[in-house]
Design a protein around this motif. Structure first.
Motif, short mmCIF file in Angstrom:
data_model
loop_
_atom_site.label_atom_id
_atom_site.label_comp_id
_atom_site.label_asym_id
_atom_site.label_seq_id
_atom_site.Cartn_x
_atom_site.Cartn_y
_atom_site.Cartn_z
N THR A 42 3.98 -5.39 -2.93
CA THR A 42 2.74 -4.61 -2.95
C THR A 42 3.09 -3.15 -3.17
O THR A 42 3.83 -2.56 -2.38
CB THR A 42 1.96 -4.76 -1.64
OG1 THR A 42 1.72 -6.15 -1.41
CG2 THR A 42 0.65 -4.00 -1.70
N THR B 70 1.65 2.61 -10.86
CA THR B 70 0.72 3.33 -10.00
C THR B 70 -0.54 3.65 -10.79
O THR B 70 -0.57 3.54 -12.01
CB THR B 70 1.34 4.63 -9.48
OG1 THR B 70 1.55 5.51 -10.61
CG2 THR B 70 2.66 4.38 -8.80
N SER C 286 1.67 0.78 -3.61
CA SER C 286 0.53 1.66 -3.39
C SER C 286 0.98 3.10 -3.59
O SER C 286 2.16 3.42 -3.42
CB SER C 286 -0.02 1.48 -1.97
OG SER C 286 0.96 1.82 -1.00
#
Length: 317
Positions: A23, A110, A25
């Motif tokens: 994951t 991103t 972020s």
């Protein structure tokens, strides 16, 4: 039974996707910045499971408009965290594009961000000094300490200029002065004597070098073009200019004419005559300063007479 197997496979795939995928972020703490204000951009990746992470090198993650303040990277077995502090020193809107990070064999990206940079200073804002300026009186010593370097440099430059002018003006005069020319010619004559042309009867070489030395001397000492004139022309030139005394003219005329006869093998002089001519030229060189003094006196007299005539003409007018 088949339905149960399919259901089990779907559930198993779902849990694998949850527990074994990474994951990514990202976060930007400010989207509006003042000029030079520091902001923080962060990237976080979870569930690495020990996989390698490849991204841009330190201080090269963001575009060139973003001035890097600090770029720190922290990586453990299951987490990757990168924190970039930056500032922007130009007004306008700038974009942090999507950044690619490779985790194992996968490429993660991103989201892009837009940053607006503004100038918070307003026209007409008053800037107050922390302390008031103080007036300090300077004395002569203070001014000397402030400007002594420039004064010394200026004096040095002036001294160098004066020295150069002096060398150009007086150095040439000394090198071309009658005494210097006389001494140099006497040295040349001494070198000629040591070649023993007279003792060995080498009359032709003796007269060639003797006359060459004499011609060079006359050219420098009397400013007569003796180095380019033929013998007859040189004799006429000396008689017409009166720069050389009649006694010296007669000596030079006899020796120059004899030298021409010797060079063309029309006469063979004796050793006594060669020694006599050598001594005569040497004595002429030594006496030449008297000719120069006489010529200078004549020039002064001519100048004075010319000035006197001019003054008479003014009176008559």
């Amino acid at each position: 039974m088949k339905i149960l197997k399919k259901t089990f496979l779907l559930i198993f795939s779902f849990f694998c996707a949850i527990f074994f995928s990474q994951t990514l972020s990202s976060n930007l703490d400010k989207t509006t910045l003042a000029l030079g204000e520091v902001a923080v951009f962060k990237i976080q990746i979870l569930d690495l499971n020990g996989q390698d992470v490849q991204a841009s090198p330190r201080n090269e993650l963001l575009p060139f408009h973003f001035e890097m303040v600090n770029d720190s990277i922290a990586k453990q077995k299951d987490i990757y965290l990168r924190s970039v502090k930056f500032a922007v020193f130009e007004e306008g809107k700038f974009t942090i594009p999507e950044i690619q990070v490779k985790v194992g064999d996968k490429i993660l990206k991103t989201i892009p961000y837009e940053v607006e940079v503004i100038n918070t200073a307003k026209k007409g804002d008053q800037i107050n000094d922390i302390m008031k300026n103080k007036e300090v009186e300077l004395n002569v010593q203070d001014y000397w300490d402030l400007y002594k370097f420039y004064v010394l440099v200026a004096l040095m430059i002036i001294a160098i200029i004066v020295l150069i002018i002096g060398i150009i003006k007086y150095g040439r005069k000394r090198k071309s002065s009658p005494v210097v020319t006389t001494n140099q010619t006497l040295k040349d004559l001494e070198k000629l004597r040591k070649k023993n042309y007279i003792e060995n009867g080498n009359f032709r070489a003796f007269y060639v070098e003797l006359i060459d030395i004499t011609r060079t001397f006359i050219t420098k000492q009397y400013q007569i073009p003796a180095d380019v004139l033929l013998t007859d022309d040189l004799i006429d030139y000396m008689k017409n200019t009166n720069a050389i005394s009649q006694e010296n003219e007669k000596i030079l005329e006899d020796i120059f004419l004899r030298g021409d006869l010797v060079k063309f093998a029309k006469t063979i002089p004796t050793k006594e005559l060669m020694a006599k001519d050598f001594t005569a030229i040497r004595d002429f060189v030594k006496r030449s300063t008297k000719d120069i003094e006489a010529e200078n006196l004549r020039n002064v007299s001519i100048t004075e007479l010319s000035d006197a005539d001019k003054s008479k003409n003014r009176k008559f007018k």
